[in-house]
Scaffold this motif. Structure first.
Motif, PDB file in Angstrom:
ATOM      1  N   ALA A 133      44.745  34.602  35.718  1.00 46.48           N
ATOM      2  CA  ALA A 133      44.015  33.456  35.170  1.00 46.48           C
ATOM      3  C   ALA A 133      44.915  32.636  34.242  1.00 46.48           C
ATOM      4  O   ALA A 133      44.886  31.401  34.272  1.00 46.48           O
ATOM      5  N   GLY A 134      45.733  33.304  33.446  1.00 42.12           N
ATOM      6  CA  GLY A 134      46.661  32.611  32.560  1.00 42.12           C
ATOM      7  C   GLY A 134      47.690  31.810  33.337  1.00 42.12           C
ATOM      8  O   GLY A 134      48.010  30.670  32.977  1.00 42.12           O
ATOM      9  N   LYS A 135      48.207  32.373  34.397  1.00 38.54           N
ATOM     10  CA  LYS A 135      49.205  31.671  35.214  1.00 38.54           C
ATOM     11  C   LYS A 135      48.587  30.471  35.932  1.00 38.54           C
ATOM     12  O   LYS A 135      49.222  29.424  36.060  1.00 38.54           O
ATOM     13  N   LEU A 136      47.347  30.611  36.410  1.00 38.90           N
ATOM     14  CA  LEU A 136      46.673  29.482  37.045  1.00 38.90           C
ATOM     15  C   LEU A 136      46.480  28.343  36.052  1.00 38.90           C
ATOM     16  O   LEU A 136      46.654  27.176  36.383  1.00 38.90           O
ATOM     17  N   ARG A 137      46.142  28.696  34.826  1.00 38.38           N
ATOM     18  CA  ARG A 137      45.945  27.690  33.779  1.00 38.38           C
ATOM     19  C   ARG A 137      47.281  27.026  33.417  1.00 38.38           C
ATOM     20  O   ARG A 137      47.382  25.810  33.350  1.00 38.38           O
ATOM     21  N   GLU A 138      48.320  27.841  33.192  1.00 40.20           N
ATOM     22  CA  GLU A 138      49.624  27.316  32.786  1.00 40.20           C
ATOM     23  C   GLU A 138      50.305  26.496  33.884  1.00 40.20           C
ATOM     24  O   GLU A 138      50.860  25.437  33.620  1.00 40.20           O
ATOM     25  N   THR A 139      50.279  27.005  35.100  1.00 38.71           N
ATOM     26  CA  THR A 139      51.029  26.390  36.193  1.00 38.71           C
ATOM     27  C   THR A 139      50.305  25.218  36.832  1.00 38.71           C
ATOM     28  O   THR A 139      50.923  24.204  37.156  1.00 38.71           O
ATOM     29  N   PHE A 140      48.981  25.340  37.035  1.00 34.24           N
ATOM     30  CA  PHE A 140      48.238  24.324  37.773  1.00 34.24           C
ATOM     31  C   PHE A 140      47.165  23.629  36.939  1.00 34.24           C
ATOM     32  O   PHE A 140      46.492  22.732  37.430  1.00 34.24           O
ATOM     33  N   GLY A 141      46.971  24.061  35.688  1.00 36.67           N
ATOM     34  CA  GLY A 141      45.928  23.479  34.850  1.00 36.67           C
ATOM     35  C   GLY A 141      44.535  23.852  35.313  1.00 36.67           C
ATOM     36  O   GLY A 141      43.561  23.185  34.967  1.00 36.67           O
ATOM     37  N   GLU A 142      44.424  24.916  36.102  1.00 32.85           N
ATOM     38  CA  GLU A 142      43.128  25.311  36.654  1.00 32.85           C
ATOM     39  C   GLU A 142      42.293  26.096  35.648  1.00 32.85           C
ATOM     40  O   GLU A 142      42.815  26.954  34.936  1.00 32.85           O
ATOM     41  N   ARG A 143      41.018  25.784  35.642  1.00 35.12           N
ATOM     42  CA  ARG A 143      40.043  26.468  34.783  1.00 35.12           C
ATOM     43  C   ARG A 143      38.902  26.966  35.666  1.00 35.12           C
ATOM     44  O   ARG A 143      38.576  26.352  36.679  1.00 35.12           O
ATOM     45  N   MET A 144      38.278  28.044  35.249  1.00 34.74           N
ATOM     46  CA  MET A 144      37.169  28.598  36.010  1.00 34.74           C
ATOM     47  C   MET A 144      35.967  27.658  35.924  1.00 34.74           C
ATOM     48  O   MET A 144      35.574  27.237  34.848  1.00 34.74           O
ATOM     49  N   VAL A 145      35.401  27.327  37.095  1.00 30.17           N
ATOM     50  CA  VAL A 145      34.234  26.451  37.139  1.00 30.17           C
ATOM     51  C   VAL A 145      32.987  27.180  37.623  1.00 30.17           C
ATOM     52  O   VAL A 145      31.887  26.640  37.530  1.00 30.17           O
ATOM     53  N   GLY A 146      33.158  28.399  38.115  1.00 33.67           N
ATOM     54  CA  GLY A 146      32.001  29.160  38.579  1.00 33.67           C
ATOM     55  C   GLY A 146      32.399  30.576  38.913  1.00 33.67           C
ATOM     56  O   GLY A 146      33.569  30.876  39.148  1.00 33.67           O
ATOM     57  N   SER A 147      31.395  31.459  38.897  1.00 33.09           N
ATOM     58  CA  SER A 147      31.650  32.858  39.235  1.00 33.09           C
ATOM     59  C   SER A 147      30.369  33.485  39.765  1.00 33.09           C
ATOM     60  O   SER A 147      29.271  32.975  39.535  1.00 33.09           O
ATOM     61  N   GLY A 148      30.529  34.595  40.454  1.00 31.25           N
ATOM     62  CA  GLY A 148      29.393  35.336  40.979  1.00 31.25           C
ATOM     63  C   GLY A 148      29.753  36.798  41.128  1.00 31.25           C
ATOM     64  O   GLY A 148      30.909  37.140  41.394  1.00 31.25           O
ATOM     65  N   LEU A 149      28.777  37.658  40.947  1.00 28.84           N
ATOM     66  CA  LEU A 149      28.979  39.110  40.995  1.00 28.84           C
ATOM     67  C   LEU A 149      28.285  39.672  42.230  1.00 28.84           C
ATOM     68  O   LEU A 149      27.115  39.362  42.484  1.00 28.84           O
ATOM     69  N   THR A 150      29.001  40.492  42.993  1.00 27.26           N
ATOM     70  CA  THR A 150      28.415  41.122  44.175  1.00 27.26           C
ATOM     71  C   THR A 150      27.735  42.428  43.787  1.00 27.26           C
ATOM     72  O   THR A 150      27.935  42.939  42.684  1.00 27.26           O
ATOM     73  N   GLU A 151      26.942  42.975  44.705  1.00 27.22           N
ATOM     74  CA  GLU A 151      26.271  44.253  44.445  1.00 27.22           C
ATOM     75  C   GLU A 151      27.269  45.377  44.194  1.00 27.22           C
ATOM     76  O   GLU A 151      26.988  46.311  43.453  1.00 27.22           O
ATOM     77  N   SER A 152      28.441  45.285  44.818  1.00 29.22           N
ATOM     78  CA  SER A 152      29.447  46.338  44.662  1.00 29.22           C
ATOM     79  C   SER A 152      30.245  46.202  43.367  1.00 29.22           C
ATOM     80  O   SER A 152      31.091  47.033  43.073  1.00 29.22           O
ATOM     81  N   GLY A 153      29.988  45.138  42.606  1.00 32.56           N
ATOM     82  CA  GLY A 153      30.687  44.964  41.338  1.00 32.56           C
ATOM     83  C   GLY A 153      31.890  44.064  41.403  1.00 32.56           C
ATOM     84  O   GLY A 153      32.584  43.870  40.404  1.00 32.56           O
ATOM     85  N   MET A 154      32.163  43.473  42.579  1.00 36.27           N
ATOM     86  CA  MET A 154      33.278  42.522  42.697  1.00 36.27           C
ATOM     87  C   MET A 154      32.857  41.206  42.060  1.00 36.27           C
ATOM     88  O   MET A 154      31.750  40.730  42.261  1.00 36.27           O
ATOM     89  N   LEU A 155      33.768  40.616  41.313  1.00 30.27           N
ATOM     90  CA  LEU A 155      33.539  39.329  40.680  1.00 30.27           C
ATOM     91  C   LEU A 155      34.350  38.280  41.433  1.00 30.27           C
ATOM     92  O   LEU A 155      35.563  38.417  41.574  1.00 30.27           O
TER      93      LEU A 155
END
Length: 105
Positions: free
Chosen positions: A40-62
């Protein structure tokens, strides 16, 4: 831009793949993975990307979607162990207009 992200995350995970390369055993291709905070830090530093959404599966994957100001985007899957893997990445992200009512809630 997608190839750069794959190579960046693959470089982060290079240590995990080193034993296979040194042993010269053929292995199926794996998605590049590394610790979530680092990716996440590299995405922010290199591409300026920020998280805009997330979702959690039944198995616990984010699943997390990161988007940058230039229209780049990255989709990560993070296991409960905290290791994130690249699911997809691309360009030309177009956000939808804000709806009057958010139907998912």
């Amino acid at each position: 831009m997608t190839l750069i992200k794959v190579l960046m995350i693959a470089g982060l995970a290079g240590v995990a793949f080193a034993p296979r390369v040194l042993a010269q055993q053929p292995a199926p291709p794996e998605r590049p993975c590394a610790e979530r905070a680092h990716v996440a830090g590299k995405l922010r530093e290199t591409f300026g990307e920020r998280m805009v959404g997330s979702g959690l599966t039944e198995s616990g994957m984010l699943f997390e979607l990161y988007v940058g100001p230039a229209g780049t985007w990255t989709l990560l899957a993070t296991a409960p162990t905290g290791i994130s893997c690249l699911v997809g990445a691309g360009e030309s992200w177009e956000p939808l207009p804000a709806p009057d009512i958010f139907v998912a809630r």
